[in-house]
Design a protein around this motif. Structure first.
Motif, PDB file in Angstrom:
ATOM      1  N   MET A  13       5.348   3.642   1.839  1.00  0.00           N
ATOM      2  CA  MET A  13       4.944   2.374   1.246  1.00  0.00           C
ATOM      3  C   MET A  13       5.036   1.300   2.319  1.00  0.00           C
ATOM      4  SD  MET A  13       6.325   0.638  -2.261  1.00  0.00           S
ATOM      5  CE  MET A  13       5.303  -0.548  -3.124  1.00  0.00           C
ATOM      6  N   LYS A  14       3.954   0.547   2.486  1.00  0.00           N
ATOM      7  CA  LYS A  14       3.901  -0.464   3.536  1.00  0.00           C
ATOM      8  C   LYS A  14       3.613  -1.833   2.946  1.00  0.00           C
ATOM      9  CE  LYS A  14       1.895   0.311   7.409  1.00  0.00           C
ATOM     10  NZ  LYS A  14       0.847   0.591   8.414  1.00  0.00           N
ATOM     11  N   SER A  36       0.841  -1.194   0.000  1.00  0.00           N
ATOM     12  CA  SER A  36       0.000   0.000   0.000  1.00  0.00           C
ATOM     13  C   SER A  36       0.872   1.239   0.000  1.00  0.00           C
ATOM     14  CB  SER A  36      -0.940   0.011   1.212  1.00  0.00           C
ATOM     15  OG  SER A  36      -0.195  -0.027   2.422  1.00  0.00           O
ATOM     16  N   ILE A  37       0.347   2.315  -0.572  1.00  0.00           N
ATOM     17  CA  ILE A  37       0.988   3.622  -0.543  1.00  0.00           C
ATOM     18  C   ILE A  37       0.062   4.572   0.199  1.00  0.00           C
ATOM     19  CG2 ILE A  37       1.801   5.586  -1.890  1.00  0.00           C
ATOM     20  CD1 ILE A  37       2.553   3.727  -4.111  1.00  0.00           C
ATOM     21  N   ILE A  57      -1.255   1.132  -9.866  1.00  0.00           N
ATOM     22  CA  ILE A  57      -1.052   2.395  -9.161  1.00  0.00           C
ATOM     23  C   ILE A  57      -1.640   3.543  -9.971  1.00  0.00           C
ATOM     24  CG2 ILE A  57       0.641   3.939  -8.110  1.00  0.00           C
ATOM     25  CD1 ILE A  57       2.574   1.619  -7.944  1.00  0.00           C
ATOM     26  N   PRO A  58      -2.566   4.313  -9.407  1.00  0.00           N
ATOM     27  CA  PRO A  58      -3.090   5.477 -10.128  1.00  0.00           C
ATOM     28  C   PRO A  58      -1.965   6.484 -10.406  1.00  0.00           C
ATOM     29  CG  PRO A  58      -4.456   4.951  -8.225  1.00  0.00           C
ATOM     30  CD  PRO A  58      -3.213   4.129  -8.098  1.00  0.00           C
ATOM     31  N   VAL A  59      -1.922   7.007 -11.628  1.00  0.00           N
ATOM     32  CA  VAL A  59      -0.907   8.007 -11.973  1.00  0.00           C
ATOM     33  C   VAL A  59      -1.529   9.363 -12.294  1.00  0.00           C
ATOM     34  CG1 VAL A  59       0.794   6.335 -12.740  1.00  0.00           C
ATOM     35  CG2 VAL A  59      -0.860   7.216 -14.384  1.00  0.00           C
ATOM     36  N   ASP A  60      -2.813   9.386 -12.584  1.00  0.00           N
ATOM     37  CA  ASP A  60      -3.567  10.633 -12.691  1.00  0.00           C
ATOM     38  C   ASP A  60      -5.043  10.279 -12.569  1.00  0.00           C
ATOM     39  OD1 ASP A  60      -4.515   9.825 -15.266  1.00  0.00           O
ATOM     40  OD2 ASP A  60      -2.799  10.771 -16.240  1.00  0.00           O
ATOM     41  N   MET A  71      -3.320   3.296   0.758  1.00  0.00           N
ATOM     42  CA  MET A  71      -4.109   2.878  -0.404  1.00  0.00           C
ATOM     43  C   MET A  71      -3.529   1.583  -0.962  1.00  0.00           C
ATOM     44  SD  MET A  71      -5.030   4.912  -3.929  1.00  0.00           S
ATOM     45  CE  MET A  71      -3.309   5.071  -4.419  1.00  0.00           C
ATOM     46  N   PRO A  72      -4.286   0.466  -0.978  1.00  0.00           N
ATOM     47  CA  PRO A  72      -3.767  -0.799  -1.508  1.00  0.00           C
ATOM     48  C   PRO A  72      -3.415  -0.672  -2.983  1.00  0.00           C
ATOM     49  CG  PRO A  72      -5.806  -1.146  -0.284  1.00  0.00           C
ATOM     50  CD  PRO A  72      -5.673   0.327  -0.499  1.00  0.00           C
ATOM     51  N   ILE A  73      -2.229  -1.143  -3.355  1.00  0.00           N
ATOM     52  CA  ILE A  73      -1.820  -1.056  -4.758  1.00  0.00           C
ATOM     53  C   ILE A  73      -1.440  -2.412  -5.350  1.00  0.00           C
ATOM     54  CG2 ILE A  73      -1.002   1.316  -4.520  1.00  0.00           C
ATOM     55  CD1 ILE A  73       1.894   0.021  -4.553  1.00  0.00           C
TER      56      ILE A  73
END
Length: 420
Positions: A406-407, A222-223, A253-256, A226-228
């Motif tokens: 980041m976790k 997650s970042i 991962i969302p970039v925009d 937020m789970p990625i």
């Protein structure tokens, strides 16, 4: 340890998302939401919140994959081809769940995104309206036992002005053995219902599978909460007494506001019981294209790397004499440090994400007086804090960069990382 390599690779993406994805994601969002739905009309919010109990079950039988089990919903086989099956499942909602099964695929993340695009194109054709916008609104990662999965929900707009229509396409993917399962539901709401259905579907593929691994683990990435994506490791002792290691990872991962970055990686390596590396092969798929592929082995007494990186061929010897530490050896070094009076240790590793033609010295340092971390991994500018037991098993970890964190958290674990 797979997470050392994958977190090393993710650092540039973290830097990028700090300037883009999280710029449009308000802080009050839940752990999974990318876009808040609170600003939408009340009827829309109510539609998103609805759920349903699925009462019917249908037997799904795929001889080629040793599948023969009842699954939630009323199933209809729509199409079957070599290495491909397509089902519709009536789960009692307005739209059916569509499920695709593949034996040839790019990866959990890339294939999921590709099918979402295909699904929205189908919605365009069905409604005879052009797409005017797509927005990733929700992401999640979890595991059914040792099977990790990715979830991505996409809101889409069709047409313009008074003729504009909107919808939400839910999609979820998971790999079981050598096959990939992806299901989609083109209807607002039923989020938990959809996941429960998918768990039932996945159980049909895992019921007759077995694992000889003495240690398996699945971690959620997650970042900023937020789970990625996920990381999965599997360690098996082969007939020669060596350790076969399979390491995989997937992330979205969302970039925009409209786009996501997709990454899938797989490494197969072999190590000796003393923790030294024998050889390794790996590849990655980034945003629908081959990112890299490598083969590392000893030739004429030297470590040799061949393969491809971003379309360029690689064929060279490493500037390194001596042994390298395997993923198993990383756990072994961690356990030895945790059980000793020493405070630090150091190992040499080949981390292709950092430098495919070189090695990286990984320093291990004990951390005191911290309930969330007792060991620090230092890899050049990257520092990873983890919580490890005396056998080297890691339950959680975190890496900070500027305002980003980041976790990794354990979703599943079986066995011990160190052979008795």
């Amino acid at each position: 340890m797979t997470f050392i390599k994958r977190l090393t690779k993710s650092l540039p993406i973290i830097c990028f998302t700090s300037l883009s994805a999280l710029a449009f994601a308000p802080k009050q969002l839940s752990a999974h939401e990318i876009v808040s739905l609170k600003e939408f009309p009340e009827w829309f919010q109510e539609a998103v919140e609805r759920e349903k109990r699925i009462r019917k079950k249908t037997r799904v039988k795929i001889d080629a994959l040793n599948v023969n089990k009842k699954v939630l919903g009323k199933a209809t086989l729509i199409e079957e081809d070599e290495g491909y099956w397509f089902y519709n499942f009536d789960i009692g909602t307005g739209s059916p769940v569509e499920c695709h099964v593949y034996t040839s695929f790019d990866g959990t993340a890339n294939s999921l995104h590709h099918l979402i695009e295909f699904g929205i194109q189908g919605v365009e054709a069905l409604n005879e309206k052009k797409r005017s916008g797509t927005y990733p609104i929700y992401t999640d990662t979890g595991a059914f036992g040792n099977t990790p999965y990715l979830v991505l929900e996409t809101m889409y707009n069709l047409g313009e002005g008074e003729n504009r229509a909107s919808g939400i396409l839910k999609a979820i993917s998971a790999q079981t053995g050598d096959s990939l399962q992806i299901c989609m539901h083109n209807e607002m709401g039923y989020r938990d219902t959809f996941v429960r259905f998918f768990e039932s579907f996945i159980e049909a593929f895992t019921e007759n599978q077995s694992s000889d691994a003495f240690f398996e683990s699945v971690y959620k990435l997650s970042i900023n909460e937020m789970p990625i994506g996920f990381i999965k490791e599997s360690y098996t002792k082969d007939a020669d007494g060596d350790v076969a290691i399979i390491e995989s990872s997937s992330s979205i991962i969302p970039v925009d506001a409209s786009n996501v970055a997709r990454s899938d990686g797989l490494t197969r390596s072999w190590g000796r019981p003393d923790g030294t590396l024998i050889n390794a092969v790996e590849h990655s798929v980034e945003n629908g294209a081959l990112g890299s592929r490598y083969e590392l082995s000893v030739k004429d007494g030297k470590w040799h790397v061949s393969g491809e990186m971003q379309g360029k061929a690689i064929d060279a010897n490493l500037e390194h004499e001596g042994t390298l530490t395997s993923g198993y050896g990383n756990y072994l070094a961690t356990a030895q440090l945790m059980q000793s009076d020493a405070n630090t240790s150091e190992i040499d590793m080949w981390v292709s994400e950092a430098d495919p033609l070189g090695i990286i010295k990984v320093s291990l340092e004990k951390i005191k007086d911290n309930n969330e971390a007792n060991l620090k991994f230092i890899m050049g500018p990257i520092m990873l804090d983890v919580l490890s037991d005396e056998n080297g098993k890691v339950s959680q970890g975190s890496m900070k960069h500027s305002s980003m964190e980041m976790k990794m958290d354990t979703l599943y674990s079986k066995g011990e990382p160190i052979l008795p």
